[in-house]
Scaffold this motif. Structure first.
Motif, short mmCIF file in Angstrom:
data_model
loop_
_atom_site.label_atom_id
_atom_site.label_comp_id
_atom_site.label_asym_id
_atom_site.label_seq_id
_atom_site.Cartn_x
_atom_site.Cartn_y
_atom_site.Cartn_z
N ILE A 196 -104.97 -29.33 -60.31
CA ILE A 196 -105.61 -30.68 -59.06
C ILE A 196 -104.99 -32.04 -59.99
N ARG A 197 -103.61 -32.91 -59.60
CA ARG A 197 -103.74 -34.15 -59.78
C ARG A 197 -104.80 -35.24 -59.16
N PHE A 198 -105.35 -35.62 -59.63
CA PHE A 198 -105.91 -36.81 -58.55
C PHE A 198 -105.78 -38.27 -59.58
N LEU A 199 -105.09 -39.47 -59.11
CA LEU A 199 -104.59 -40.05 -59.44
C LEU A 199 -106.34 -41.30 -58.62
N MET A 200 -106.46 -42.42 -59.55
CA MET A 200 -107.25 -43.20 -58.97
C MET A 200 -106.68 -44.25 -59.86
N THR A 201 -106.26 -45.33 -58.47
CA THR A 201 -106.28 -46.70 -59.03
C THR A 201 -107.06 -47.68 -58.90
N ILE A 202 -108.02 -47.74 -60.68
CA ILE A 202 -109.13 -48.38 -60.84
C ILE A 202 -108.66 -50.15 -60.82
N GLU A 203 -109.79 -50.94 -60.66
CA GLU A 203 -109.90 -52.06 -60.99
C GLU A 203 -110.94 -51.93 -62.06
N ASN A 204 -110.30 -52.78 -62.86
CA ASN A 204 -111.37 -52.68 -64.02
C ASN A 204 -112.40 -54.22 -63.68
N THR A 205 -114.09 -54.26 -63.16
CA THR A 205 -114.37 -55.60 -62.95
C THR A 205 -115.17 -55.74 -64.14
N GLY A 206 -115.76 -55.12 -64.92
CA GLY A 206 -116.32 -55.23 -65.77
C GLY A 206 -115.51 -56.48 -67.19
N ASN A 207 -116.07 -56.02 -67.87
CA ASN A 207 -115.71 -57.35 -69.44
C ASN A 207 -115.60 -56.61 -70.60
N THR A 208 -115.09 -55.10 -70.65
CA THR A 208 -115.13 -54.05 -71.24
C THR A 208 -114.17 -53.10 -71.42
N ASP A 209 -113.59 -52.53 -71.64
CA ASP A 209 -112.47 -51.10 -71.52
C ASP A 209 -113.49 -50.55 -71.08
N TYR A 210 -113.03 -49.43 -69.90
CA TYR A 210 -113.91 -48.87 -69.59
C TYR A 210 -113.02 -48.40 -68.10
N GLY A 211 -113.38 -46.87 -68.04
CA GLY A 211 -113.36 -46.18 -66.62
C GLY A 211 -113.76 -45.00 -66.05
N PRO A 212 -113.27 -43.94 -65.41
CA PRO A 212 -114.50 -43.30 -64.61
C PRO A 212 -114.44 -42.27 -65.73
N THR A 213 -115.62 -41.81 -65.86
CA THR A 213 -116.56 -41.14 -66.35
C THR A 213 -116.00 -39.32 -66.65
N GLY A 214 -116.03 -39.20 -65.32
CA GLY A 214 -115.81 -38.21 -64.62
C GLY A 214 -115.06 -37.91 -62.96
N VAL A 215 -114.87 -36.63 -62.72
CA VAL A 215 -114.47 -36.04 -61.46
C VAL A 215 -114.53 -35.08 -60.96
N ARG A 216 -115.91 -34.51 -60.22
CA ARG A 216 -115.81 -33.19 -59.61
C ARG A 216 -115.20 -32.99 -58.72
N PHE A 217 -114.81 -32.20 -58.17
CA PHE A 217 -114.33 -32.03 -57.13
C PHE A 217 -115.13 -30.68 -55.84
N GLU A 218 -115.39 -30.68 -55.18
CA GLU A 218 -116.16 -29.49 -54.54
C GLU A 218 -115.36 -29.03 -53.11
N ILE A 219 -114.66 -27.96 -53.23
CA ILE A 219 -113.86 -27.58 -52.82
C ILE A 219 -114.23 -26.95 -51.22
N TYR A 220 -113.87 -27.15 -50.30
CA TYR A 220 -114.41 -26.30 -49.22
C TYR A 220 -113.27 -25.72 -48.34
N ASP A 221 -114.05 -24.76 -47.75
CA ASP A 221 -112.67 -24.60 -46.49
C ASP A 221 -112.65 -25.87 -45.73
N ALA A 222 -110.96 -25.05 -44.39
CA ALA A 222 -110.85 -26.48 -44.29
C ALA A 222 -111.81 -27.16 -42.85
#
Lengths: 617, 348
Positions: free
Chosen positions: B206-232
């Protein structure tokens, strides 16, 4: 004659046990002894004539070398399917070297051997299962017959009796001992009759993801050993061999005593279409039914289902695809802005012809308007609601499926991009605006190729609309008219306008420059200080928001560039695209009395527009 | 089009827009003679209103440099677009700043004077704010003005001409370090189901792409991504998976698309996934999206997981298959080497 009694015993022995080579040998010896006794006892000795002797040795029946048995065991666990061959093998030897026949009869009645022909069972052909070809003595004979569903194979269990006979001429003989095999290859042989398959139905049409069921009416009459069971197999193509679908199976039931049914889940995605489903019933021995329903196409329809849009995938993007929405065209529309989203359809993204998702529509609005407040044509408002149903908006919207975003029939999703323009009056939602707490959102609706709609889905995240400070001043110069030294414009009468061509309200800062007749650039008149006879100081100019007297306290003195004067002219935010808001600035000048040089005085005033307090928009 | 005045109520239109210098003075002299005849001993000031061009719409967006999250040593860049609706001539743009005490922090990529070329409706400028390492934690306000005027030399008309300008409001605050970001957009690439190879299961990626705006003042970004996948129908949880890669950090105030890769062992089909983007211990965003897993070979250009995506059990298999023989060989080599070194030297 004690030896004569001995001969009698031998004779008895030969006749009773006479079987095989030993019997023949004994008979031959007895014959020789009798001959000797007769001629010794009754024939006068010393006769001069010779006597010719003769004897006929009769044919004997072939004898079993290897007992007969079923070539492939046909038992209740491994019956012979009707239509298949059941065969027997056995080996016999004929003392005369005659060929022999392996005869399989239905009864134990002694068969009849025939001269130079196959023997016949007791009772005739009706009692015969099979007979081998004429087989050389000592070689294995094979007798076979093809079974059928009907007479004479209508019974499951069929007794058989094997015989060996020769076709000797003139005395064909059958061995009087029959054989019935042993173990799993012994009599009877078992005929497996096909299942009875009389009806099929399914519960289609179904949606992708739903369960599809086929129900059959089928049974099996065979009960020998353990009663036969039946199974329903549904194939994707008509190809079916050895109990297996050659082109893939939709579903296979478990074995049931009767009326097997089977189900399958129609996978997501599955295109909406009519699908073939060829049905077959077999029994637990793999024997196929023979009715017209066998291989019948019990087709079904997969319904078209409505597509959907994942709210999380809806994005409202600037013209460059990044950052806040930014208007850049004064007094006109800016674009193309973009809405991107992922469309999902359980019928896959690919239709049988073309794309599954046919069209998309979007509404774009300030969040405070809400989705419900911007979903009809009458709600269109260039300030805050761009409803797709509006003729003011829809002609300028273009939605297309992104190339290569649909990878085929196993892909449920495709991505879409809609482009559209926004008017310069679109409400800003960034800092210091009345709508800072809001943002712009979009709701998306898609339509599939069968006209099924997703309904409106509002994006989870929106975007900010940036303040757009844009304006115009119609006048390019300020004409104060002709004045004598000491005279002034009173009241202030000359005007310049300030027209709001962006999405915010405006105020202005004003500053000017010393005027003179040789002005060429800012500060060019007073480079060496102000000359009272030739220069008009900037502070001699005044401005106001209305035509007040030159000396009025609401007429403000123009200042130089280092300390611009603010005029809270408060041009409201433009809301009607065809009639921008504007306010006038009134100007006046006082000609210093010290001026001695008549002429045309030049100068330059700068009007700097700035965002006004939003409470005045 | 301009006007000049001879007397109140008597306006004469002039078409000559090139009236400059001597010609202007000559004309003024003529006027002086005319008025001298009618108003002896009276000096008359005449304000010509003779402008070369009509103003066209001018604007800037956004009209501010705002950032309440600057910290020491950081650089903040604000793109501001200068626009005009009728770029019929070159204009000179002059930038002046009035940001008391911190003007030295500010610079403009195009300098303080530059040309808005004829024919170009939009000119972006980058206002760069470099916060010194010793900056005080406080708020600063000010203005930046952009003034435009004709790039042609000399006055373009007569009278009091009007130049247009626009004000950029400056409002910045220097604060301590802030780690924060917002999720502007997410998207999923098409993927294929996993595949078996060499007795190992290589999961789908799974390639999950996130457009992130760093609204802080230090290098930063998402620290993790989790998917809970269910049936349809979102009734049964089928799989929970987390990113296996390191998610890229984003510079302060930047907007950037970053990638999280997650393995899935689910077969082809449609699913619903509840995704969670972590911001440290907090949840930055949680939502539901559709996940379509296609059959093998149906997604052009798709690249699934390699050995990195194997389950721990499969990794152990690989380790056992490759690692143990390697270990044995290495051990033998070490033993042989030791024996050689410990063999007594024969001296003759």
């Amino acid at each position: 004659m004690p030896y004569q009694f001995g001969l009698l015993r031998l004779c008895q022995s030969a006749l009773q046990g006479g079987e095989g080579k030993s019997g023949a040998l004994i008979l031959a010896v007895i014959s020789a002894l009798l001959f000797t006794l007769l001629f010794d006892a009754n024939v006068p000795n010393a006769r001069a004539d010779d006597v010719t002797t003769s004897v006929t040795v009769l044919n004997t029946a072939p004898t079993w070398t290897v007992d007969a048995q079923e070539n492939i065991g046909s038992s209740t666990t491994t019956p012979t399917n009707s239509g298949s061959v059941v065969s027997w093998i056995g080996t016999a030897t004929d003392s005369s070297g005659d060929n022999y026949y392996l005869l399989i009869c239905k009864t134990s009645g002694t068969p009849t051997a025939n001269i130079s022909a196959a023997p016949t069972c007791n009772g005739g052909v009706a009692n015969q299962w099979a007979v081998s070809a004429s087989t050389g003595s000592g070689l294995q004979a094979t007798a076979a017959t093809t079974t059928r569903e009907t007479f004479p194979f209508q019974n499951e269990l069929n007794d058989w009796f094997a015989w060996v006979c020769d076709g000797n001429n003139p005395l064909p003989r059958c061995n009087l001992a029959f054989r019935q095999g042993s173990g799993t290859t012994s009599s009877p042989f078992v005929v497996n009759h096909p299942p009875i398959f009389t009806a099929i139905s399914n519960d289609g049409p179904v949606d992708p993801g739903d369960t599809m069921t086929w129900n059959s009416t089928a049974s099996d009459t065979d009960v020998a050993g353990v009663a036969d069971t039946v199974q329903l197999i549904v194939c994707r193509t008509s190809g079916f061999s050895n109990g297996t679908c050659t082109g893939g199976a939709w579903a296979t039931s478990t074995l049931a005593s009767s009326n097997p049914a089977t189900t399958t889940t129609i996978v997501i995605p599955t295109q909406d279409a009519l699908y073939s489903a060829f049905v077959f019933v077999i029994d637990n021995h793999g024997h196929s039914a023979t009715s017209t329903f066998q291989g019948f196409n019990s087709s079904f329809t997969v319904n078209n289902v409505a597509p959907s849009v994942s709210a999380a995938t809806v994005s409202l993007e600037d013209t460059d695809g990044s950052g806040n929405l930014t208007l850049v065209t004064p007094s006109a529309t800016t674009g193309p802005f973009r809405v991107r989203f992922t469309a999902t359809d359980n019928n896959s993204c690919q239709a049988t012809v073309g794309n599954e998702i046919a069209t998309a529509t979007i509404n774009v609005y300030r969040s405070g308007i809400t989705q419900a407040g911007c979903d009809s044509s009458g709600e269109y408002n260039p300030n805050n609601c761009y409803a797709s149903s509006s003729p003011n908006f829809s002609p300028f919207v273009s939605c297309t499926q992104d190339g290569a975003s649909c990878s085929g029939t196993s892909d449920t999703t495709s991505t879409w991009t809609c482009t559209f323009p926004l008017w310069y009056v679109a409400d800003p939602t960034d800092t210091a605006t009345p709508w800072t707490a809001e943002n712009w959102l979009t709701s998306v609706s898609i339509l599939d190729d069968d006209g099924f709609s997703s309904g409106l889905t509002e994006g989870s995240t929106g975007n900010e609309m940036t303040s757009f400070l844009a304006f115009n001043v119609t006048e390019t110069a300020i004409g104060y008219g002709g004045l004598e030294p000491g005279q002034q414009n009173d009241p202030l009468a000359t005007t310049t306008d300030l027209i709001a061509l962006g999405n915010i309200g405006l105020d202005q800062d004003l500053y000017g420059d010393t005027m003179c007749t040789i002005w060429s650039a800012p500060d060019s008149c007073d480079t060496n200080g102000i000359n009272p006879a030739n220069d008009i100081p900037v502070s001699n100019q005044k401005f106001a928001t209305s035509s007040v007297g030159y000396a009025s306290t609401t007429a403000f003195t123009l200042t130089g560039s280092t300390t611009p004067a603010e005029l809270l002219i408060r041009v409201p935010k433009t809301t009607a695209t065809s009639s921008p808001q504007e306010r006038d600035t009134y100007w006046g000048i006082n000609i210093p009395s010290a001026i001695t040089q008549a002429g045309s005085y030049l100068g330059q005033n700068t009007i700097t527009a700035k965002k006004s307090n939003s409470s005045f928009w | 089009m301009g006007h000049f005045s001879l007397s109140p109520g008597s306006w004469v239109q002039r078409q000559d827009i090139a009236l400059v210098g001597a010609k202007m003075r000559s004309m003024a002299a003529k006027h002086r003679r005319f008025f001298s005849m009618r108003f002896s001993l009276v000096t008359l000031i005449v304000f010509f209103v003779c402008a070369p061009l009509a103003h066209a719409g001018f604007g800037i967006t956004p009209p501010y440099v705002n950032n309440q999250r600057l910290t020491r040593g950081t650089v903040f860049e604000q793109k501001i677009t200068l626009v005009r609706s009728d770029p019929s001539e070159d204009l000179t743009a002059e930038i002046t700043m009035n940001i008391p005490g911190i003007e030295s922090w500010f610079s403009v990529d195009r300098g303080n004077t530059f040309i808005l070329p004829k024919g170009t409706t939009q000119i972006p400028i980058i206002v760069r704010v470099q916060v010194p390492e010793d900056a005080e934690y406080k708020t600063h306000e000010g203005t930046i003005r952009v003034r435009t005027s004709s790039a042609a030399a000399g006055p373009q008309g007569s009278g009091v001409s009007i130049a247009l300008g626009a004000q950029i409001d400056v409002d910045i605050e220097v604060v301590d370090k802030i780690y924060d970001f917002s999720v502007r957009k997410i998207r999923l690439s098409d993927l294929e189901e996993g595949r078996w190879k060499w007795g190992l299961f290589f999961p789908g990626k799974i390639r999950f792409l996130m457009t992130i705006e760093n609204t802080g003042n230090t290098d930063y970004g998402p620290t993790g991504v989790r998917f809970e996948i269910y049936d349809a129908d979102m009734e049964t949880l089928l799989e929970t998976t987390e990113n296996t890669n390191t998610i890229e950090s984003i510079p302060p105030f930047a907007i950037q698309e970053v990638l999280a890769e997650l393995p899935t062992r689910l077969p082809a089909g449609r699913y619903k996934a509840k995704y969670t983007i972590q911001k440290g211990e907090e949840v930055a965003q949680q939502d539901v999206l559709d996940v379509s897993i296609s059959t093998i070979g149906s997604v052009p250009g798709y690249e699934g997981y390699g050995f990195g995506g194997l389950s721990n059990a499969d990794k152990l298999k690989v380790a056992g298959f490759v690692g143990i023989p390697l270990l044995i060989v290495l051990s033998l080599a070490v033993i042989l080497a030791r024996r050689r070194t410990s063999r007594p030297h024969v001296r003759w």
